[in-house]
Design a protein around this motif. Sequence first.
Motif, PDB file in Angstrom:
ATOM      1  N   GLU A   1      17.619  59.099  25.127  1.00 31.84           N
ATOM      2  CA  GLU A   1      18.889  58.346  25.203  1.00 31.84           C
ATOM      3  C   GLU A   1      18.775  57.129  25.958  1.00 31.84           C
ATOM      4  OE1 GLU A   1      21.714  61.159  27.044  1.00 31.84           O
ATOM      5  OE2 GLU A   1      22.409  61.905  25.069  1.00 31.84           O
ATOM      6  N   SER A   2      17.866  57.285  26.966  1.00 30.88           N
ATOM      7  CA  SER A   2      17.575  56.102  27.788  1.00 30.88           C
ATOM      8  C   SER A   2      16.620  55.131  27.224  1.00 30.88           C
ATOM      9  CB  SER A   2      17.010  56.525  29.323  1.00 30.88           C
ATOM     10  OG  SER A   2      15.774  57.067  29.140  1.00 30.88           O
ATOM     11  N   GLY A   3      16.025  55.604  26.281  1.00 29.24           N
ATOM     12  CA  GLY A   3      14.810  54.501  25.556  1.00 29.24           C
ATOM     13  C   GLY A   3      13.482  54.841  26.120  1.00 29.24           C
TER      14      GLY A   3
ATOM     15  N   GLU B   1      10.385  56.360  24.201  1.00 26.20           N
ATOM     16  CA  GLU B   1       9.790  55.320  23.373  1.00 26.20           C
ATOM     17  C   GLU B   1       8.910  54.372  24.277  1.00 26.20           C
ATOM     18  OE1 GLU B   1       9.186  54.707  19.923  1.00 26.20           O
ATOM     19  OE2 GLU B   1      10.161  56.732  19.853  1.00 26.20           O
ATOM     20  N   ARG B   2       9.432  53.997  25.381  1.00 28.74           N
ATOM     21  CA  ARG B   2       8.463  53.143  26.356  1.00 28.74           C
ATOM     22  C   ARG B   2       7.267  53.620  26.729  1.00 28.74           C
ATOM     23  NH1 ARG B   2      13.732  51.550  27.630  1.00 28.74           N
ATOM     24  NH2 ARG B   2      13.738  53.085  29.355  1.00 28.74           N
ATOM     25  N   LEU B   3       7.354  55.091  26.897  1.00 30.27           N
ATOM     26  CA  LEU B   3       6.258  56.107  27.305  1.00 30.27           C
ATOM     27  C   LEU B   3       5.218  56.324  26.166  1.00 30.27           C
ATOM     28  CD1 LEU B   3       8.106  58.864  29.438  1.00 30.27           C
ATOM     29  CD2 LEU B   3       6.522  57.163  30.490  1.00 30.27           C
ATOM     30  N   LYS B   4       5.999  56.260  25.029  1.00 35.24           N
ATOM     31  CA  LYS B   4       4.730  56.353  23.779  1.00 35.24           C
ATOM     32  C   LYS B   4       4.216  55.125  23.687  1.00 35.24           C
ATOM     33  CE  LYS B   4       6.673  58.201  20.099  1.00 35.24           C
ATOM     34  NZ  LYS B   4       7.485  58.816  18.957  1.00 35.24           N
ATOM     35  N   GLU B   5       4.748  54.012  23.797  1.00 32.13           N
ATOM     36  CA  GLU B   5       4.176  52.570  23.733  1.00 32.13           C
ATOM     37  C   GLU B   5       3.165  52.584  24.937  1.00 32.13           C
ATOM     38  OE1 GLU B   5       2.714  49.599  22.096  1.00 32.13           O
ATOM     39  OE2 GLU B   5       4.002  50.777  20.989  1.00 32.13           O
ATOM     40  N   LEU B   6       3.438  52.739  25.847  1.00 30.95           N
ATOM     41  CA  LEU B   6       2.299  52.926  27.158  1.00 30.95           C
ATOM     42  C   LEU B   6       1.233  53.606  26.653  1.00 30.95           C
ATOM     43  CD1 LEU B   6       1.748  51.875  30.085  1.00 30.95           C
ATOM     44  CD2 LEU B   6       2.636  54.051  30.728  1.00 30.95           C
ATOM     45  N   LEU B   7       1.365  54.837  26.290  1.00 29.39           N
ATOM     46  CA  LEU B   7       0.271  55.931  25.858  1.00 29.39           C
ATOM     47  C   LEU B   7      -0.450  55.245  24.794  1.00 29.39           C
ATOM     48  CD1 LEU B   7      -1.226  58.652  26.064  1.00 29.39           C
ATOM     49  CD2 LEU B   7       0.545  59.416  24.375  1.00 29.39           C
TER      50      LEU B   7
ATOM     51  N   LEU C   1       2.309  60.933  33.810  1.00 26.54           N
ATOM     52  CA  LEU C   1       3.004  61.693  34.694  1.00 26.54           C
ATOM     53  C   LEU C   1       3.849  61.335  35.738  1.00 26.54           C
ATOM     54  CD1 LEU C   1       3.639  64.771  35.448  1.00 26.54           C
ATOM     55  CD2 LEU C   1       1.315  64.832  36.812  1.00 26.54           C
ATOM     56  N   GLN C   2       3.311  60.174  36.161  1.00 25.15           N
ATOM     57  CA  GLN C   2       3.938  59.485  37.572  1.00 25.15           C
ATOM     58  C   GLN C   2       5.070  58.824  36.788  1.00 25.15           C
ATOM     59  OE1 GLN C   2       3.400  59.717  40.643  1.00 25.15           O
ATOM     60  NE2 GLN C   2       5.524  58.659  40.800  1.00 25.15           N
ATOM     61  N   ARG C   3       4.955  58.132  35.834  1.00 27.12           N
ATOM     62  CA  ARG C   3       5.994  57.602  35.155  1.00 27.12           C
ATOM     63  C   ARG C   3       7.320  58.453  34.837  1.00 27.12           C
ATOM     64  NH1 ARG C   3       5.159  52.287  32.345  1.00 27.12           N
ATOM     65  NH2 ARG C   3       7.421  52.786  31.384  1.00 27.12           N
ATOM     66  N   ILE C   4       7.016  59.630  34.351  1.00 26.26           N
ATOM     67  CA  ILE C   4       7.998  60.581  34.076  1.00 26.26           C
ATOM     68  C   ILE C   4       8.334  61.277  35.337  1.00 26.26           C
ATOM     69  CG2 ILE C   4       8.413  62.956  33.179  1.00 26.26           C
ATOM     70  CD1 ILE C   4       5.978  62.266  30.928  1.00 26.26           C
ATOM     71  N   ARG C   5       7.922  61.218  36.286  1.00 24.54           N
ATOM     72  CA  ARG C   5       8.328  61.540  37.684  1.00 24.54           C
ATOM     73  C   ARG C   5       9.241  60.572  38.377  1.00 24.54           C
ATOM     74  NH1 ARG C   5       2.870  63.885  39.935  1.00 24.54           N
ATOM     75  NH2 ARG C   5       3.071  66.226  39.360  1.00 24.54           N
ATOM     76  N   THR C   6       8.820  59.352  38.015  1.00 25.11           N
ATOM     77  CA  THR C   6       9.820  58.388  38.675  1.00 25.11           C
ATOM     78  C   THR C   6      11.237  58.395  37.731  1.00 25.11           C
ATOM     79  OG1 THR C   6       7.893  56.930  39.061  1.00 25.11           O
ATOM     80  CG2 THR C   6      10.190  55.549  38.799  1.00 25.11           C
ATOM     81  N   PHE C   7      10.946  58.460  36.473  1.00 28.59           N
ATOM     82  CA  PHE C   7      12.305  58.363  35.342  1.00 28.59           C
ATOM     83  C   PHE C   7      12.970  59.661  35.873  1.00 28.59           C
ATOM     84  CE2 PHE C   7      14.331  60.448  32.074  1.00 28.59           C
ATOM     85  CZ  PHE C   7      15.119  59.336  31.767  1.00 28.59           C
ATOM     86  N   LEU C   8      12.491  60.916  36.221  1.00 32.63           N
ATOM     87  CA  LEU C   8      13.292  61.852  36.469  1.00 32.63           C
ATOM     88  C   LEU C   8      13.957  61.871  37.767  1.00 32.63           C
ATOM     89  CD1 LEU C   8      10.933  64.734  35.366  1.00 32.63           C
ATOM     90  CD2 LEU C   8      12.981  63.945  34.362  1.00 32.63           C
ATOM     91  N   ALA C   9      13.385  61.162  38.850  1.00 26.28           N
ATOM     92  CA  ALA C   9      14.021  60.790  40.083  1.00 26.28           C
ATOM     93  C   ALA C   9      14.978  59.849  39.864  1.00 26.28           C
ATOM     94  CB  ALA C   9      12.918  60.449  41.192  1.00 26.28           C
ATOM     95  N   SER C  10      15.059  58.821  39.304  1.00 24.12           N
ATOM     96  CA  SER C  10      16.035  57.685  38.997  1.00 24.12           C
ATOM     97  C   SER C  10      17.180  58.340  38.182  1.00 24.12           C
ATOM     98  CB  SER C  10      15.450  56.663  38.468  1.00 24.12           C
ATOM     99  OG  SER C  10      14.998  56.940  36.984  1.00 24.12           O
ATOM    100  N   ALA C  11      16.677  59.566  37.286  1.00 24.55           N
ATOM    101  CA  ALA C  11      17.939  59.957  36.454  1.00 24.55           C
ATOM    102  C   ALA C  11      18.583  61.212  37.296  1.00 24.55           C
ATOM    103  CB  ALA C  11      17.234  60.541  35.324  1.00 24.55           C
ATOM    104  N   ALA C  12      17.975  61.376  38.542  1.00 20.23           N
ATOM    105  CA  ALA C  12      18.536  62.557  39.199  1.00 20.23           C
ATOM    106  C   ALA C  12      18.687  63.876  38.398  1.00 20.23           C
ATOM    107  CB  ALA C  12      20.103  62.253  39.898  1.00 20.23           C
ATOM    108  N   ILE C  13      17.760  64.224  37.738  1.00 18.48           N
ATOM    109  CA  ILE C  13      17.660  65.469  37.184  1.00 18.48           C
ATOM    110  C   ILE C  13      17.242  66.875  37.942  1.00 18.48           C
ATOM    111  CG2 ILE C  13      16.646  66.810  35.105  1.00 18.48           C
ATOM    112  CD1 ILE C  13      16.946  64.130  33.480  1.00 18.48           C
TER     113      ILE C  13
END
Length: 116
Positions: A38-40, A43-49, A104-116
């Motif tokens: 939903e946040s997009g 796709e950004r992570l896939k492109e970074l990869l 992994l760091q990008r995912i962790r940052t996303f999760l922290a900002s999304a408050a999951i």
Amino acid sequence: MPGKRRGSINRPPTPDAENNNQDREPTLQEIINIKLIESGEKERLKELLRERLIECGWRDEMKALCRAFARKKGKSNVTVDDLVQVITPKGRALVPDSVKAELLQRIRTFLASAAI
């Protein structure tokens, strides 16, 4: 067996093959995946990869492995399923730890900002 599809360990089951229990709660993994989509961010992570794997030469190495496998088996005797089965374990093992750590760091940052 003719007509029977071989399942891939990398391919999720088709929706009709799943137990469609509408009453169950979504798992944490499903919730995270939905938020990523939903946040997009997914796709950004896939492109970074993609970028990182190209930069480190991983993509070229996988192409070379595929070509070598096709030459060994004979180009007309190789299927995509054959390539996936042989190359996937090697490809996963060859992803640099630095790329895994960055994602992994990008995912962790996303999760922290999304408050999951």
